[in-house]
Design a protein around this motif. Sequence first.
Motif, PDB file in Angstrom:
ATOM      1  N   LYS A 135      -8.199   4.091   6.263  1.00 53.00           N
ATOM      2  CA  LYS A 135      -8.229   2.841   5.506  1.00 53.00           C
ATOM      3  C   LYS A 135      -7.619   1.698   6.307  1.00 53.00           C
ATOM      4  O   LYS A 135      -8.133   0.570   6.313  1.00 53.00           O
ATOM      5  CB  LYS A 135      -7.461   3.031   4.191  1.00 53.00           C
ATOM      6  N   LEU A 136      -6.526   1.984   7.001  1.00 52.10           N
ATOM      7  CA  LEU A 136      -5.914   0.951   7.830  1.00 52.10           C
ATOM      8  C   LEU A 136      -6.840   0.507   8.948  1.00 52.10           C
ATOM      9  O   LEU A 136      -6.952  -0.688   9.246  1.00 52.10           O
ATOM     10  CB  LEU A 136      -4.591   1.459   8.420  1.00 52.10           C
ATOM     11  N   LEU A 162      -3.349  -0.242   1.227  1.00 53.59           N
ATOM     12  CA  LEU A 162      -3.053   1.165   0.930  1.00 53.59           C
ATOM     13  C   LEU A 162      -2.406   1.345  -0.435  1.00 53.59           C
ATOM     14  O   LEU A 162      -2.205   2.488  -0.871  1.00 53.59           O
ATOM     15  CB  LEU A 162      -2.113   1.745   1.996  1.00 53.59           C
ATOM     16  N   ASP A 163      -2.031   0.230  -1.059  1.00 54.23           N
ATOM     17  CA  ASP A 163      -1.299   0.274  -2.324  1.00 54.23           C
ATOM     18  C   ASP A 163       0.031   1.002  -2.142  1.00 54.23           C
ATOM     19  O   ASP A 163       0.413   1.866  -2.931  1.00 54.23           O
ATOM     20  CB  ASP A 163      -2.138   0.942  -3.422  1.00 54.23           C
ATOM     21  N   VAL A 164       0.728   0.638  -1.055  1.00 56.24           N
ATOM     22  CA  VAL A 164       2.065   1.187  -0.774  1.00 56.24           C
ATOM     23  C   VAL A 164       2.982   0.016  -0.458  1.00 56.24           C
ATOM     24  O   VAL A 164       2.554  -1.139  -0.409  1.00 56.24           O
ATOM     25  CB  VAL A 164       2.043   2.177   0.406  1.00 56.24           C
ATOM     26  N   MET A 185       5.308   4.128   9.229  1.00 51.16           N
ATOM     27  CA  MET A 185       4.169   4.767   9.891  1.00 51.16           C
ATOM     28  C   MET A 185       4.087   4.325  11.345  1.00 51.16           C
ATOM     29  O   MET A 185       3.874   5.141  12.249  1.00 51.16           O
ATOM     30  CB  MET A 185       2.875   4.435   9.158  1.00 51.16           C
ATOM     31  N   LEU A 197       1.455  10.921   9.136  1.00 49.99           N
ATOM     32  CA  LEU A 197       0.338   9.988   9.047  1.00 49.99           C
ATOM     33  C   LEU A 197      -0.814  10.641   8.283  1.00 49.99           C
ATOM     34  O   LEU A 197      -1.528  11.479   8.836  1.00 49.99           O
ATOM     35  CB  LEU A 197      -0.105   9.570  10.448  1.00 49.99           C
ATOM     36  N   LYS A 198      -0.972  10.270   7.031  1.00 47.88           N
ATOM     37  CA  LYS A 198      -2.052  10.821   6.230  1.00 47.88           C
ATOM     38  C   LYS A 198      -3.390  10.291   6.733  1.00 47.88           C
ATOM     39  O   LYS A 198      -3.564   9.082   6.913  1.00 47.88           O
ATOM     40  CB  LYS A 198      -1.852  10.457   4.760  1.00 47.88           C
ATOM     41  N   ALA A 225      -0.008  -3.132   3.773  1.00 48.89           N
ATOM     42  CA  ALA A 225       0.448  -2.277   2.671  1.00 48.89           C
ATOM     43  C   ALA A 225      -0.406  -2.455   1.432  1.00 48.89           C
ATOM     44  O   ALA A 225      -0.664  -1.492   0.693  1.00 48.89           O
ATOM     45  CB  ALA A 225       1.910  -2.593   2.357  1.00 48.89           C
ATOM     46  N   TYR A 235      -4.996   7.419   4.876  1.00 50.12           N
ATOM     47  CA  TYR A 235      -4.286   6.167   5.115  1.00 50.12           C
ATOM     48  C   TYR A 235      -4.683   5.566   6.462  1.00 50.12           C
ATOM     49  O   TYR A 235      -4.912   4.356   6.578  1.00 50.12           O
ATOM     50  CB  TYR A 235      -2.777   6.402   5.099  1.00 50.12           C
ATOM     51  N   THR A 271       6.579   1.371   3.995  1.00 47.60           N
ATOM     52  CA  THR A 271       5.806   2.565   4.367  1.00 47.60           C
ATOM     53  C   THR A 271       4.973   2.310   5.612  1.00 47.60           C
ATOM     54  O   THR A 271       4.911   3.152   6.522  1.00 47.60           O
ATOM     55  CB  THR A 271       4.896   2.991   3.205  1.00 47.60           C
ATOM     56  N   VAL A 272       4.331   1.152   5.673  1.00 45.89           N
ATOM     57  CA  VAL A 272       3.527   0.813   6.859  1.00 45.89           C
ATOM     58  C   VAL A 272       4.431   0.698   8.080  1.00 45.89           C
ATOM     59  O   VAL A 272       4.098   1.187   9.169  1.00 45.89           O
ATOM     60  CB  VAL A 272       2.762  -0.508   6.631  1.00 45.89           C
TER      61      VAL A 272
END
Length: 290
Positions: A64-65, A40-42, A50, A57-58, A37, A61, A46-47
């Motif tokens: 980056k993951l 992603l700065d979330v 997902m 699923l953006k 997280a 994102y 949220t993870v």
Amino acid sequence: MADSRAGGGAPTVLRIVLGKRLQQLREKACLSYEQAAKALDVTHATVRRMEKAEVGLKVPYVEKLLRTYGVMDPEELEGFIALAREANQPGWWHRYRDVLPEWFSVFVSLETESHEIRAYEPHYVPGLLQTENYAYAVLRAGMPHAPEDEVKRQVSLRLERQAVLHRERPPMLWTVVDETVLRRPIGGAAVMREQVDHLMEAVSRHQHIRLQIMPFSSGPHPAMYGPFHHFRFPLEELPDVVCSESLVGAVYFDQRDDVSGFLEALDRMCAQAVPLSRTLDALSALRKEI
């Protein structure tokens, strides 16, 4: 899987697959939800959502993951990104969203992607094997106050679902129906005769369609509590899923112990039911009584 009446959007099968692949990569990289997280700065929730396919699923994102998890090969990255884009595309059934409950969107997605469907149906002919007239009679009975246009939209959806049985590589459909299904006069004698004729044709012409009848004379059996469907998939990331329906929604099970219980019930019912080799004879005898 949880009760589909909960919010969060109905996941497609591809979204479920992608979520599980992301989970596997995170665990392989020995990273926690909190660490993922942070990249992603979330929030860690949220993870988690997902991975459970509870949210869309953006693509940024996902990319980056993947890099956070150590996936650097361009071809592997592109493959994941392509899957993410495809997972975000609405299924063909999306155009019926005006009449399609969220819980049933999940069902149609599973049905469309499965390569084996087993089911027990104590009340009606399974939707994938219904004629148009029979489907209309069933849906009208279940939606007595709905506008005519809405019922017809539901019928169209049901008929379009049946295309899965006629694609190049159709799923194997193996259903056990209670004798009640074939004796309950739905839509009148003409509709029932047409429906039984359709079942006889389907069973005789298509090896991937199997139907067994549970006769009254067989006595009690393990699934007398209600209908359910078991789905199996060609993708290794997806466990078997069982859908148990009720009047207002459905519950989806994917835990091994739960699914095993349903499969055991199916196997026992298949042993109690009229053998596959005698299905056509049984249907023919019932047809003469209508």
